[in-house]
Write an enzyme that holds these catalytic residues in place. Structure first.
Site, PDB file in Angstrom:
ATOM      1  N   ASN A 106      -9.168   0.476   6.269  1.00 38.12           N
ATOM      2  CA  ASN A 106      -8.291   0.163   7.386  1.00 38.12           C
ATOM      3  C   ASN A 106      -8.824   0.783   8.679  1.00 38.12           C
ATOM      4  O   ASN A 106      -8.998   0.099   9.684  1.00 38.12           O
ATOM      5  CB  ASN A 106      -6.863   0.672   7.099  1.00 38.12           C
ATOM      6  CG  ASN A 106      -5.885   0.260   8.163  1.00 38.12           C
ATOM      7  OD1 ASN A 106      -6.047  -0.778   8.802  1.00 38.12           O
ATOM      8  ND2 ASN A 106      -4.863   1.068   8.385  1.00 38.12           N
ATOM      9  N   THR A 107      -9.145   2.075   8.620  1.00 41.06           N
ATOM     10  CA  THR A 107      -9.510   2.793   9.847  1.00 41.06           C
ATOM     11  C   THR A 107     -10.702   2.156  10.570  1.00 41.06           C
ATOM     12  O   THR A 107     -10.674   1.995  11.788  1.00 41.06           O
ATOM     13  CB  THR A 107      -9.794   4.275   9.530  1.00 41.06           C
ATOM     14  OG1 THR A 107      -8.628   4.819   8.903  1.00 41.06           O
ATOM     15  CG2 THR A 107     -10.105   5.061  10.778  1.00 41.06           C
ATOM     16  N   GLY A 115      -8.334   7.852   7.134  1.00 44.49           N
ATOM     17  CA  GLY A 115      -8.746   8.199   8.505  1.00 44.49           C
ATOM     18  C   GLY A 115     -10.240   8.466   8.566  1.00 44.49           C
ATOM     19  O   GLY A 115     -10.965   8.241   7.604  1.00 44.49           O
ATOM     20  N   HIS A 133      -9.487   4.957  -2.296  1.00 46.11           N
ATOM     21  CA  HIS A 133      -8.797   4.952  -0.997  1.00 46.11           C
ATOM     22  C   HIS A 133      -9.703   5.651   0.010  1.00 46.11           C
ATOM     23  O   HIS A 133     -10.645   6.341  -0.374  1.00 46.11           O
ATOM     24  CB  HIS A 133      -7.461   5.693  -1.111  1.00 46.11           C
ATOM     25  CG  HIS A 133      -6.386   4.875  -1.734  1.00 46.11           C
ATOM     26  ND1 HIS A 133      -5.287   4.444  -1.044  1.00 46.11           N
ATOM     27  CD2 HIS A 133      -6.263   4.380  -2.987  1.00 46.11           C
ATOM     28  CE1 HIS A 133      -4.512   3.724  -1.849  1.00 46.11           C
ATOM     29  NE2 HIS A 133      -5.083   3.668  -3.040  1.00 46.11           N
ATOM     30  N   GLY A 134      -9.404   5.471   1.289  1.00 46.16           N
ATOM     31  CA  GLY A 134     -10.207   6.163   2.301  1.00 46.16           C
ATOM     32  C   GLY A 134     -11.629   5.656   2.352  1.00 46.16           C
ATOM     33  O   GLY A 134     -12.580   6.421   2.486  1.00 46.16           O
ATOM     34  N   GLY A 135     -11.805   4.330   2.266  1.00 41.35           N
ATOM     35  CA  GLY A 135     -13.149   3.744   2.222  1.00 41.35           C
ATOM     36  C   GLY A 135     -13.877   3.747   3.563  1.00 41.35           C
ATOM     37  O   GLY A 135     -15.089   3.558   3.602  1.00 41.35           O
ATOM     38  N   ASN A 158     -10.301   0.520  -0.423  1.00 36.95           N
ATOM     39  CA  ASN A 158      -9.386   0.315   0.706  1.00 36.95           C
ATOM     40  C   ASN A 158     -10.050   0.665   2.040  1.00 36.95           C
ATOM     41  O   ASN A 158     -10.622   1.748   2.185  1.00 36.95           O
ATOM     42  CB  ASN A 158      -8.160   1.215   0.555  1.00 36.95           C
ATOM     43  CG  ASN A 158      -7.293   0.822  -0.618  1.00 36.95           C
ATOM     44  OD1 ASN A 158      -7.637  -0.052  -1.394  1.00 36.95           O
ATOM     45  ND2 ASN A 158      -6.158   1.482  -0.746  1.00 36.95           N
ATOM     46  N   ASP A 209       0.856  -1.191   0.000  1.00 35.54           N
ATOM     47  CA  ASP A 209       0.000   0.000   0.000  1.00 35.54           C
ATOM     48  C   ASP A 209       0.895   1.245   0.000  1.00 35.54           C
ATOM     49  O   ASP A 209       1.778   1.375   0.856  1.00 35.54           O
ATOM     50  CB  ASP A 209      -0.876  -0.050   1.270  1.00 35.54           C
ATOM     51  CG  ASP A 209      -2.026   0.937   1.236  1.00 35.54           C
ATOM     52  OD1 ASP A 209      -2.394   1.395   0.145  1.00 35.54           O
ATOM     53  OD2 ASP A 209      -2.570   1.228   2.323  1.00 35.54           O
TER      54      ASP A 209
HETATM   55  P1  13P Z   1      -9.254   4.346   5.544  1.00 35.04           P
HETATM   56  O1  13P Z   1      -8.318   5.131   6.433  1.00 35.04           O
HETATM   57  O2  13P Z   1     -10.455   5.173   5.167  1.00 35.04           O
HETATM   58  O3  13P Z   1      -9.626   3.057   6.119  1.00 35.04           O
HETATM   59  O4  13P Z   1      -8.484   4.089   4.172  1.00 35.04           O
HETATM   60  C1  13P Z   1      -7.458   3.147   4.086  1.00 35.04           C
HETATM   61  C2  13P Z   1      -6.701   3.294   2.832  1.00 35.04           C
HETATM   62  O5  13P Z   1      -7.105   3.984   1.901  1.00 35.04           O
HETATM   63  C3  13P Z   1      -5.419   2.577   2.722  1.00 35.04           C
HETATM   64  O6  13P Z   1      -4.686   2.946   1.588  1.00 35.04           O
END
Ligand code: 13P
Length: 284
Positions: A232-233, A181, A208-210, A230, A82
């Site tokens: 993660n947060t 985030g 990104h930033g899903g 994507n 990533d």
């Molecule tokens: P989030 O922070 O919205 O989960 O996005 C993760 C991401 O885009 C990783 O590249």
């Protein structure tokens, strides 16, 4: 199954109108939660590993965990770098066993981004590894990346189309208003940019930033050509909340398995929900 490049499922995703989630690995429990969700949903999936996560876990541990998860699950699983920051980092990951890489040259001028991305694509494709490129600057904070709202720039559709034509990346991340985030308000996604770019390129767009994007916006983005999302947060928030609550209620608890186990279950539930929302359930 051995690890596969993202091309093993991304063209099908674009054709059939679903998206495959990239869920970031942060430790063993994240890896287990993500693969268990994939097994229960029968969904292809992408393990994302940022450079920060690789420093934390160790490159060979990341590869070993992902390989075991892919082999034991029988699912099509890609292990994807990533936001790779350099040609050297990309090569290091490919050599260690990654099946997919992102080269993030979005902070370079367009010509330089194209030149560097092409170099990565040439090397990666020679050994069957898929590549994601990025255009425009995605806001927010993620590991080593910290982009203030005023510095986030949306992708220019003409430039994005040219970027894909010249680099031949397998997936294209474009800045369309989402951010890494949690969001302070509701993200304003530029669906018009997604639509225009997607119509003119053969590969899916990456969002990104899903985390924290409303379900309707996710569904609409997928209908317009997003094929990789994507997250993660939201997984981190679910994990940490359970640990905080469990330790708060049991201050004498010392066995990590007692709070990491429930945290793992919470992550799995988030990932399963995303797989259903993205339409990837049942597509493995
Ligand atoms: P989030 O922070 O919205 O989960 O996005 C993760 C991401 O885009 C990783 O590249």
């Amino acid at each position: 199954m051995p690890l596969v490049p993202m091309t093993a499922f991304l063209s099908k995703a674009k054709q059939e109108g679903f998206a495959v989630g990239q869920f970031n690995m942060n430790n063993l429990e994240f890896t287990q939660a993500i693969i268990e969700a994939g097994i229960e949903e029968r969904s292809p999936l992408i393990f994302g590993a940022s450079e920060g996560a690789i420093r934390y876990m160790g490159l060979n541990n990341v590869v070993a965990l992902a390989k075991v998860a892919a082999r034991e699950s029988g699912l099509p699983v890609a292990l994807h770098l990533d936001h790779g920051s350099s040609f050297e980092m990309v090569m290091k990951c490919i050599r260690a066993g990654f099946s997919s890489v992102m080269f993030d040259g979005s902070h370079y001028p367009l010509e330089e981004n194209i030149r560097l991305t092409k170099k990565v694509v040439e090397a990666a494709h020679a050994v069957g590894v898929s590549v994601e490129g990025e255009l425009g600057t995605i806001g927010g904070v993620e590991d080593d990346l910290d982009v203030a709202d005023e510095d986030a720039t949306l992708a220019n559709p003409e430039e994005a189309i040219r970027f894909w034509e010249e680099t031949q990346v397998d997936a294209l991340a474009i800045a369309v208003g989402t951010a890494h985030g949690m969001y302070k308000g509701v993200p304003k996604i530029r669906f018009d940019i997604i639509e225009k770019v997607s119509k003119n390129i053969d590969v899916p767009i990456v969002l990104h930033g899903g985390s924290g994007v409303p379900d309707e916006s996710i569904t609409k983005s997928i209908a317009l050509g997003v094929g990789k999302i994507n997250v993660n947060t939201e997984n981190q928030v679910a994990c940490t909340k359970v640990i905080r609550d469990t330790l708060g209620a049991n201050p004498e608890m010392i066995d990590p398995r007692k709070y990491l186990g429930p945290a793992r279950t919470a992550i799995k539930e988030v990932v399963k929900e995303k797989m259903r929302l993205f339409g990837s359930s049942g597509k493995a």
